[in-house]
Design a protein around this motif. Structure first.
Motif, PDB file in Angstrom:
ATOM      1  N   ILE A  71     -27.518 -23.646 -57.739  1.00  0.00           N
ATOM      2  CA  ILE A  71     -27.306 -23.806 -56.295  1.00  0.00           C
ATOM      3  C   ILE A  71     -27.572 -25.239 -55.850  1.00  0.00           C
ATOM      4  O   ILE A  71     -26.914 -25.738 -54.950  1.00  0.00           O
ATOM      5  CB  ILE A  71     -28.150 -22.781 -55.493  1.00  0.00           C
ATOM      6  CG1 ILE A  71     -27.754 -22.756 -54.016  1.00  0.00           C
ATOM      7  CG2 ILE A  71     -29.622 -23.103 -55.606  1.00  0.00           C
ATOM      8  CD1 ILE A  71     -26.479 -22.063 -53.767  1.00  0.00           C
ATOM      9  N   GLY A  72     -28.509 -25.916 -56.505  1.00  0.00           N
ATOM     10  CA  GLY A  72     -28.793 -27.308 -56.163  1.00  0.00           C
ATOM     11  C   GLY A  72     -27.595 -28.203 -56.415  1.00  0.00           C
ATOM     12  O   GLY A  72     -27.296 -29.105 -55.630  1.00  0.00           O
ATOM     13  N   PHE A  78     -21.646 -30.313 -51.898  1.00  0.00           N
ATOM     14  CA  PHE A  78     -21.212 -29.953 -50.546  1.00  0.00           C
ATOM     15  C   PHE A  78     -21.680 -30.997 -49.535  1.00  0.00           C
ATOM     16  O   PHE A  78     -20.907 -31.449 -48.688  1.00  0.00           O
ATOM     17  CB  PHE A  78     -21.755 -28.567 -50.193  1.00  0.00           C
ATOM     18  CG  PHE A  78     -21.349 -28.067 -48.849  1.00  0.00           C
ATOM     19  CD1 PHE A  78     -20.070 -27.609 -48.626  1.00  0.00           C
ATOM     20  CD2 PHE A  78     -22.248 -28.053 -47.795  1.00  0.00           C
ATOM     21  CE1 PHE A  78     -19.694 -27.137 -47.378  1.00  0.00           C
ATOM     22  CE2 PHE A  78     -21.886 -27.595 -46.548  1.00  0.00           C
ATOM     23  CZ  PHE A  78     -20.598 -27.137 -46.342  1.00  0.00           C
ATOM     24  N   VAL A  79     -22.957 -31.397 -49.633  1.00  0.00           N
ATOM     25  CA  VAL A  79     -23.512 -32.386 -48.711  1.00  0.00           C
ATOM     26  C   VAL A  79     -22.810 -33.729 -48.885  1.00  0.00           C
ATOM     27  O   VAL A  79     -22.464 -34.405 -47.917  1.00  0.00           O
ATOM     28  CB  VAL A  79     -25.044 -32.522 -48.930  1.00  0.00           C
ATOM     29  CG1 VAL A  79     -25.598 -33.762 -48.267  1.00  0.00           C
ATOM     30  CG2 VAL A  79     -25.745 -31.288 -48.407  1.00  0.00           C
ATOM     31  N   ARG A  82     -19.235 -33.671 -47.406  1.00  0.00           N
ATOM     32  CA  ARG A  82     -19.221 -33.664 -45.940  1.00  0.00           C
ATOM     33  C   ARG A  82     -19.723 -34.974 -45.336  1.00  0.00           C
ATOM     34  O   ARG A  82     -19.607 -35.178 -44.147  1.00  0.00           O
ATOM     35  CB  ARG A  82     -20.084 -32.525 -45.404  1.00  0.00           C
ATOM     36  CG  ARG A  82     -19.642 -31.174 -45.833  1.00  0.00           C
ATOM     37  CD  ARG A  82     -18.663 -30.606 -44.865  1.00  0.00           C
ATOM     38  NE  ARG A  82     -18.458 -29.207 -45.183  1.00  0.00           N
ATOM     39  CZ  ARG A  82     -17.265 -28.672 -45.264  1.00  0.00           C
ATOM     40  NH1 ARG A  82     -16.213 -29.387 -45.028  1.00  0.00           N
ATOM     41  NH2 ARG A  82     -17.130 -27.409 -45.575  1.00  0.00           N
ATOM     42  N   GLY A  83     -20.348 -35.818 -46.141  1.00  0.00           N
ATOM     43  CA  GLY A  83     -20.876 -37.086 -45.631  1.00  0.00           C
ATOM     44  C   GLY A  83     -22.195 -36.928 -44.901  1.00  0.00           C
ATOM     45  O   GLY A  83     -22.515 -37.695 -44.005  1.00  0.00           O
ATOM     46  N   TRP A  84     -22.981 -35.942 -45.287  1.00  0.00           N
ATOM     47  CA  TRP A  84     -24.243 -35.647 -44.605  1.00  0.00           C
ATOM     48  C   TRP A  84     -25.449 -36.249 -45.311  1.00  0.00           C
ATOM     49  O   TRP A  84     -26.581 -35.995 -44.905  1.00  0.00           O
ATOM     50  CB  TRP A  84     -24.454 -34.148 -44.506  1.00  0.00           C
ATOM     51  CG  TRP A  84     -23.479 -33.429 -43.643  1.00  0.00           C
ATOM     52  CD1 TRP A  84     -22.646 -33.962 -42.710  1.00  0.00           C
ATOM     53  CD2 TRP A  84     -23.245 -32.023 -43.621  1.00  0.00           C
ATOM     54  NE1 TRP A  84     -21.904 -32.989 -42.122  1.00  0.00           N
ATOM     55  CE2 TRP A  84     -22.257 -31.779 -42.663  1.00  0.00           C
ATOM     56  CE3 TRP A  84     -23.772 -30.963 -44.327  1.00  0.00           C
ATOM     57  CZ2 TRP A  84     -21.783 -30.516 -42.378  1.00  0.00           C
ATOM     58  CZ3 TRP A  84     -23.305 -29.697 -44.054  1.00  0.00           C
ATOM     59  CH2 TRP A  84     -22.320 -29.475 -43.086  1.00  0.00           C
TER      60      TRP A  84
END
Length: 183
Positions: A71-72, A78-79, A82-84
């Motif tokens: 999951i990590g 994913f992060v 998204r540019g987070w």
């Protein structure tokens, strides 16, 4: 069941076999996914098909790209997509503020806002702490650069405690009101 096996064998003999499509994020050479970062290496081998009549049965006991991922790793990608990344680093600084600046300073100085343009706004409990934090700005900037990276925080604004508002009621007169001086 035998008829289905015969149809599959006939399709396999004609060359009609399911094949795996390349990942959309990889280029022809598989080295880059378009945003300048190296593409992630797939985990395990290609899906193995045992022979005619079996179809795409999976990978068997060996690791495959179709296997579940940690999951990590999934959240990290994913992060990043998204540019987070920067916002999460800043949020981690806000949550660990007392560890970064120490418990005494954290008790009297809190993070009020982090704007999109890189401005970090701090609120102090008194004007004397405001002066103290302004004196420590160089040290604070260095510490923040180590924690979240160089250039993320472009400017630090230190504000003192909120001052009282002298405008009361629905109708107020413009100007300083009771604090005006008379000539």
């Amino acid at each position: 069941m035998r008829q289905l096996d015969r149809v599959r064998e006939t399709a396999f003999a004609r060359g009609e076999v399911r094949i795996r499509q390349p990942l959309a994020s990889q280029t022809d050479d598989g080295s880059n996914d378009g945003d300048g970062q190296a593409a992630e290496e797939p985990i395990g081998d290609e899906v193995w098909t045992p022979g005619p009549g079996w179809g795409d049965v999976g990978s068997g006991p060996r690791p495959s790209r179709r296997d579940p991922r940690p999951i990590g790793q999934l959240l990290g990608r994913f992060v990043r997509d998204r540019g987070w990344t920067q916002r999460l680093e800043v949020a981690s600084v806000v949550s660990r503020w007392d560890e970064i600046v120490g418990p005494t300073v954290a008790r009297h100085c809190t993070v009020e806002e982090f704007a999109e343009d890189g401005t970090l706004t701090l609120r102090t409990s008194s004007t004397s702490w405001e002066t103290q934090i302004r004196a420590l700005l160089a040290t604070l900037e260095t510490t923040l650069a180590e924690e979240i990276g160089e250039g993320v925080v472009k400017r630090i604004v230190v504000k003192g405690p909120a001052l009282p508002n002298w405008k009361h009621g629905r109708f107020s007169v413009p100007g300083r009101g009771v604090r005006d001086t008379y000539d």
